[in-house]
Design an enzyme around this catalytic site. Structure first.
Site, mmCIF file in Angstrom:
data_model
loop_
_atom_site.group_PDB
_atom_site.id
_atom_site.type_symbol
_atom_site.label_atom_id
_atom_site.label_comp_id
_atom_site.label_asym_id
_atom_site.label_seq_id
_atom_site.Cartn_x
_atom_site.Cartn_y
_atom_site.Cartn_z
ATOM 1 N N CYS A 207 0.926 -1.083 -0.162
ATOM 2 C CA CYS A 207 -0.068 -0.316 0.141
ATOM 3 C C CYS A 207 0.957 1.226 -0.106
ATOM 4 O O CYS A 207 1.891 1.322 0.562
ATOM 5 C CB CYS A 207 -0.898 0.009 1.256
ATOM 6 S SG CYS A 207 -2.081 1.385 1.230
ATOM 7 N N ASP B 84 0.338 3.697 1.837
ATOM 8 C CA ASP B 84 0.414 4.311 3.118
ATOM 9 C C ASP B 84 1.784 4.479 3.526
ATOM 10 O O ASP B 84 2.711 3.767 3.552
ATOM 11 C CB ASP B 84 -0.260 3.254 4.141
ATOM 12 C CG ASP B 84 -0.591 4.034 5.398
ATOM 13 O OD1 ASP B 84 0.156 4.459 6.024
ATOM 14 O OD2 ASP B 84 -1.973 4.114 5.744
ATOM 15 N N ARG C 13 3.056 4.746 6.350
ATOM 16 C CA ARG C 13 3.486 4.012 7.582
ATOM 17 C C ARG C 13 4.067 2.719 7.398
ATOM 18 O O ARG C 13 4.209 1.726 8.074
ATOM 19 C CB ARG C 13 2.386 3.813 8.557
ATOM 20 C CG ARG C 13 1.793 5.303 9.175
ATOM 21 C CD ARG C 13 0.401 5.184 9.705
ATOM 22 N NE ARG C 13 -0.844 4.479 8.680
ATOM 23 C CZ ARG C 13 -1.946 4.467 9.105
ATOM 24 N NH1 ARG C 13 -2.290 4.563 10.212
ATOM 25 N NH2 ARG C 13 -2.911 4.050 8.138
ATOM 26 N N HIS D 269 -1.859 -3.999 5.151
ATOM 27 C CA HIS D 269 -1.844 -3.566 6.309
ATOM 28 C C HIS D 269 -2.915 -3.268 7.298
ATOM 29 O O HIS D 269 -3.850 -2.815 6.543
ATOM 30 C CB HIS D 269 -0.810 -2.330 6.481
ATOM 31 C CG HIS D 269 -1.397 -1.188 5.857
ATOM 32 N ND1 HIS D 269 -1.796 -0.047 6.774
ATOM 33 C CD2 HIS D 269 -1.630 -0.727 4.692
ATOM 34 C CE1 HIS D 269 -2.518 0.818 5.887
ATOM 35 N NE2 HIS D 269 -2.205 0.610 4.768
ATOM 36 N N CYS E 199 -5.824 -0.380 6.998
ATOM 37 C CA CYS E 199 -5.737 0.353 5.745
ATOM 38 C C CYS E 199 -6.980 1.094 5.484
ATOM 39 O O CYS E 199 -8.044 0.824 5.525
ATOM 40 C CB CYS E 199 -5.604 -0.660 4.609
ATOM 41 S SG CYS E 199 -5.334 0.008 2.855
HETATM 42 CO CO CO Z 1 -3.515 1.243 3.043
#
Ligand code: CO
Length: 217
Positions: free
Chosen positions: A42, A44, A46, A98, A101
């Site tokens: 992803c 993302d 993090r 994750h 998400c």
């Molecule tokens: Co995500």
């Protein structure tokens, strides 16, 4: 919060430290990349592939998009997979979701967020395919379960791509894995979906889905 200037400052310091500790590191990188791993994750912020796995520049080939989705008509993802498999000869491709998400949450709850709704729709398809399974779970387990299910479905999508069908038909040794990352504890979970041949997709898929049910109900 870093300013743009901080990024350059950190970059200069990092490059200098690398060269000091391992002279010739960057010169060696210019010659070739020979990563064993491809990471499909992803976008993302993090979930940074290299930091989580302790891999260095040159060790993992990365493709990231919102909610780690592999769509059969996505030339971007397919091109990255083709390059990784045919040119770089990676040995392992991991699809990594994750927990927490945002894309998966939006899909689970049917939230409208804009243009990305059309992308998230692929996860809603996963949700709908496993509706019965999700409805049998406590509501607070469903988001994590859908993260797992999405990973498992995207592993299948990689496995049935022309790139992988052709690679396995030629006897190339490459495995596709499904993992999930815990933003809350920094730990990777293996979803027990590691596929190394076309024949094993179906039984491994069924076992992995059973694993999600066992873990979340
Ligand atoms: Co995500």
């Amino acid at each position: 919060m870093s300013s743009l200037q901080d990024l350059f400052t950190h970059n200069r310091a990092w490059a200098a430290q690398m060269e000091r500790e391992r002279p010739g590191f960057f010169t060696a990188l210019t010659k070739q990349q020979k990563p064993k791993f491809m990471w499909i994750g992803c976008s993302d912020s993090r979930v940074p592939a290299n930091q989580i796995t302790g891999l260095e520049p040159g060790e993992v080939f990365v493709h990231r998009n919102v909610a780690n989705i592999v769509v059969h008509s996505d030339l971007n993802a397919l091109s990255a997979i083709q390059f990784a498999v045919e040119m770089l000869k990676v040995e392992h491709i991991m699809v990594v979701g994750h927990y927490g998400c945002g894309g998966v949450m939006a899909a689970l709850h049917g939230e409208r967020i804009g243009l990305a709704d059309n992308w998230i729709r692929h996860i809603q398809d996963v949700r709908d395919r496993h509706r019965g399974l999700l409805e049998n779970m406590a509501p607070d387990k469903r988001a994590d379960a859908l993260v797992d299910l999405n990973v498992i479905e995207q592993v299948v999508n990689v496995c049935v791509s022309t790139v992988m069908v052709d690679a396995w038909a030629k006897g190339q040794k490459v495995s596709i894995h499904g993992w999930a990352f815990g933003v809350h504890d920094g730990l990777l979970q293996d979803l027990q979906m590691s596929v190394a041949s076309t024949d094993s997709i179906e039984p491994l898929y069924r076992a992995a889905i059973q694993g999600v049910i066992a873990a979340r109900t």
